[in-house]
Design a protein around this motif. Structure first.
Motif, PDB file in Angstrom:
ATOM      1  N   THR A 188       0.842  -1.217   0.000  1.00 31.83           N
ATOM      2  CA  THR A 188       0.000   0.000   0.000  1.00 31.83           C
ATOM      3  C   THR A 188       0.863   1.247   0.000  1.00 31.83           C
ATOM      4  O   THR A 188       0.595   2.210  -0.726  1.00 31.83           O
ATOM      5  N   ARG A 189       1.923   1.219   0.813  1.00 27.12           N
ATOM      6  CA  ARG A 189       2.824   2.375   0.866  1.00 27.12           C
ATOM      7  C   ARG A 189       3.506   2.598  -0.480  1.00 27.12           C
ATOM      8  O   ARG A 189       3.629   3.730  -0.966  1.00 27.12           O
ATOM      9  N   GLU A 191       2.382   1.673  -3.420  1.00 27.83           N
ATOM     10  CA  GLU A 191       1.391   2.174  -4.380  1.00 27.83           C
ATOM     11  C   GLU A 191       1.126   3.657  -4.187  1.00 27.83           C
ATOM     12  O   GLU A 191       0.987   4.409  -5.168  1.00 27.83           O
ATOM     13  N   ARG A 192       1.061   4.059  -2.928  1.00 25.29           N
ATOM     14  CA  ARG A 192       0.868   5.489  -2.669  1.00 25.29           C
ATOM     15  C   ARG A 192       2.029   6.309  -3.213  1.00 25.29           C
ATOM     16  O   ARG A 192       1.842   7.354  -3.836  1.00 25.29           O
ATOM     17  N   ARG A 193       3.251   5.797  -2.939  1.00 26.61           N
ATOM     18  CA  ARG A 193       4.420   6.517  -3.455  1.00 26.61           C
ATOM     19  C   ARG A 193       4.412   6.545  -4.974  1.00 26.61           C
ATOM     20  O   ARG A 193       4.751   7.576  -5.587  1.00 26.61           O
ATOM     21  N   ARG A 195       1.762   6.381  -6.976  1.00 27.88           N
ATOM     22  CA  ARG A 195       0.751   7.339  -7.437  1.00 27.88           C
ATOM     23  C   ARG A 195       1.205   8.786  -7.235  1.00 27.88           C
ATOM     24  O   ARG A 195       0.967   9.664  -8.058  1.00 27.88           O
ATOM     25  N   PHE A 196       1.898   9.022  -6.104  1.00 30.10           N
ATOM     26  CA  PHE A 196       2.402  10.381  -5.847  1.00 30.10           C
ATOM     27  C   PHE A 196       3.442  10.772  -6.890  1.00 30.10           C
ATOM     28  O   PHE A 196       3.430  11.901  -7.405  1.00 30.10           O
TER      29      PHE A 196
END
Length: 597
Positions: A188-189, A191-193, A195-196
């Motif tokens: 999840t982390r 994926e967030r990175r 997407r960011f």
């Protein structure tokens, strides 16, 4: 002598002593026995004396009488002398009998003394044996107490072991759960990175697109922007290059970005080549492994190599999925791994650890592990680089005749002569399912959660591990010695003791069966192994006449017979997954590599 009284030997001892009384009783018995024997003699002798006295008196009176009756007196005298002689002869005979009886009495007394001595010795031996018995009983009591104490310790240790196993299983489950949660959080982390970074790249690209017309000339601004038109300040960083290319591939702003661009592949590897978090999958499971693909199998025509593979007879042979490794197992209790290169088999490793002969061998799909069944009632699992088994599965009460990997990487299934089929979990090294069968299990094949077993009661049984039971029974023309499944899992081959091979189509409801026979082919043992070619066009089996027979599936005829290479019954055949080579083994420790070259 008749008037003399018998001597009185009954003398009263001054004091009552047992040994004196015993002597007196013996003397009385002796006196009575001897007197009884001489009474007749004494009586006869007394009568003889009386007659002698009477004769003397008669003779004295005859001397005084006239000579008239002298003749009668002489006759009487002669009669008396004759009687006296007879009596004397009887006396001698009686004396002889007395001597014989005395000798017999003496012999009996000697024997009595000997028996007394033997009795005393027997009593002493009995006393010694009784002492030994007491000592042994004492030691047995001590050993029994020690055994009870050890049994209590073992019971406690087993209870603690079970508790520790349960605790270890719980810890493993907790660890796996924690790793899954950590992996999920890390994914999840990431994926967030990602997407960011994509959002940041899109913003920068929009800003660059708006500012580029103002800095460029009108002629240049009309040209399409290539991937190399990024600012030099960002292109100097490899990280920014990857991010920029990833953003371009995602938004498809630039048509000049080709799907075959090396930089695009580099960016994809940069995004997906990294390991996310703490994954629970092992490296062995994630790595790809080579698999030989067979387009068309080649029918072997001659023997490329004949080698003495084992010290004793060979029971099993199997190619790996990559077709470059071969494993053989024999009655010499070892498994040998061979490497196939340039049409030659070279020895690579020897795997030991089985206490009795090896009945079957099989590679796992990656070719890194080898599973084998043994006559010592167990199944063993080796890693290819280790000579000792990593896992030993025990629980069968008779020899293990079949062992196969299932569709799962952590499960194997075994069949045994004890009429059971067992499903094992390799992560726990424990039996998770046991199926009882009414007949000897000769071989097994697996397909995902379904496995098929062959038996000596002329039956083939289909099992579903999810239902924990037999879902179908197929008849066979004889005792089933081996099973093989085609590469597409649609056809099942069985070898039977009635000297035939049966091919069953598993797709249709009627399950068509085709029997294959040949003149001269004879199933030589209860474990004779037959195989299907990788393309499903041919069948191969060894015969008791030291030959390998190959049938054509399409027309049912015998394709070829390979008579050279073996001198004893062929027990197993293996066809490489690439379809190029066939290896057969026999009971006299020889292996033959066949090819069409």
């Amino acid at each position: 002598m008749a008037g003399l009284p018998a001597p009185d030997l009954r003398v009263s001892p001054p004091a009552p002593q047992p040994w004196r009384r015993h002597i007196v009783l013996q003397l009385r018995d002796r006196d009575q026995n001897q007197r009884t024997g001489f009474q007749d003699l004494i009586r006869i002798y007394s009568r003889l004396l009386e007659k002698t006295s009477l004769t003397k008196g008669i003779l004295g009176r005859a001397g005084r009488c006239p000579s008239g009756p002298q003749s009668s007196l002489q006759d009487q005298n002669l009669q008396l002398r004759k009687t006296t002689g007879e009596l004397a002869y009887q006396v001698l005979e009686l004396q002889q009998q007395i001597k014989i009886k005395e000798a017999a009495v003496q012999d009996q007394q000697d024997r009595l003394v000997q028996e007394e001595v033997r009795r005393a010795g027997a009593l002493a031996a009995r006393q010694a044996l009784q002492e030994r018995v007491d000592q042994v009983q004492g030691r047995n009591r001590v050993l029994k107490a020690d055994y009870d104490a050890l049994l209590d310790l073992q019971t406690g240790a087993e209870a603690r072991l079970r508790e520790e196993k349960l605790r270890g299983g719980g810890l493993v489950e907790d660890m796996v759960h924690l790793k899954k949660e950590a992996a999920a959080r890390m994914n999840t982390r990431n994926e967030r990175r990602s997407r960011f970074r994509e959002a940041t790249l899109q913003k920068e690209l929009r800003r660059a697109a708006r500012s580029s017309p103002a800095r460029s000339s009108p002629a240049r601004s009309s040209a399409p922007i290539s991937p190399s038109s990024a600012p030099s300040s960002r292109s100097s960083s490899p990280k920014n290059q990857d991010e920029e290319l990833a953003g371009r591939g995602h938004t498809r702003l630039f048509r000049s970005s080709s799907a075959t661009s090396p930089r695009l592949f580099t960016s994809i590897r940069g995004l997906f080549g990294r390991r996310r978090g703490h994954s629970v999958c092992s490296l062995e499971e994630t790595l790809s492994f080579p698999v030989g693909v067979c387009v068309s199998a080649r029918v072997p025509a001659r023997a490329l190599q004949v080698l003495e593979a084992h010290q004793q007879g060979i029971n099993a042979v199997r190619f790996s999925c990559s077709s470059d490794l071969l494993a053989t197992g024999g009655t010499d209790r070892v498994i040998k791994v061979w490497e196939l290169r340039a049409g030659q088999l070279t020895h690579r490793a020897t795997l030991d650890g089985s206490r009795e002969g090896v009945s079957c061998v099989e590679f796992d799909p990656p070719g890194q592990r080898i599973l084998a069944g043994s006559f010592d009632k167990s199944a063993l699992l080796w890693r290819l680089g280790d000579s000792t088994p990593k896992v030993t599965l025990t629980g069968h009460s008779r020899k293990v005749t079949a062992a196969r990997f299932t569709g799962s990487a952590h499960q194997v299934v075994t069949g045994s002569a004890d009429r059971t089929v067992r499903l094992w979990d390799l992560q726990r090294n424990a039996c998770v399912q046991q199926l009882l069968v009414s007949s000897y299990v000769s071989d097994l094949v697996c397909s995902d959660s379904v496995f098929i077993s062959g038996h000596f009661d002329c039956r083939i049984r289909v099992w579903d591990s999810r239902l924990s039971g037999c879902v179908q029974e197929l008849p066979a023309p004889g005792k089933v010695t081996s099973l093989d499944l085609s590469s597409d899992h649609r056809r099942l081959l069985s070898c039977c003791r009635d000297d035939s091979l049966q091919l069953v189509d598993l797709r249709g409801r009627s399950q068509d069966r085709v029997c294959f026979r040949a003149d001269g082919f004879k199933c030589g043992s209860d474990s004779n192994k037959a195989v299907i070619s990788p393309d499903g066009c041919y069948l191969a089996a060894g015969s008791a006449d030291a030959s390998v027979y190959i049938w054509n599936v399409s027309n049912g005829n015998l394709e070829t017979r390979l008579p050279d290479g073996h001198s004893s019954p062929v027990v197993a055949v293996s066809w490489s997954l690439s379809g190029e080579n066939v290896v057969s083994v026999d009971k006299s420790r020889w292996a033959v590599l066949w090819s069409d070259l």
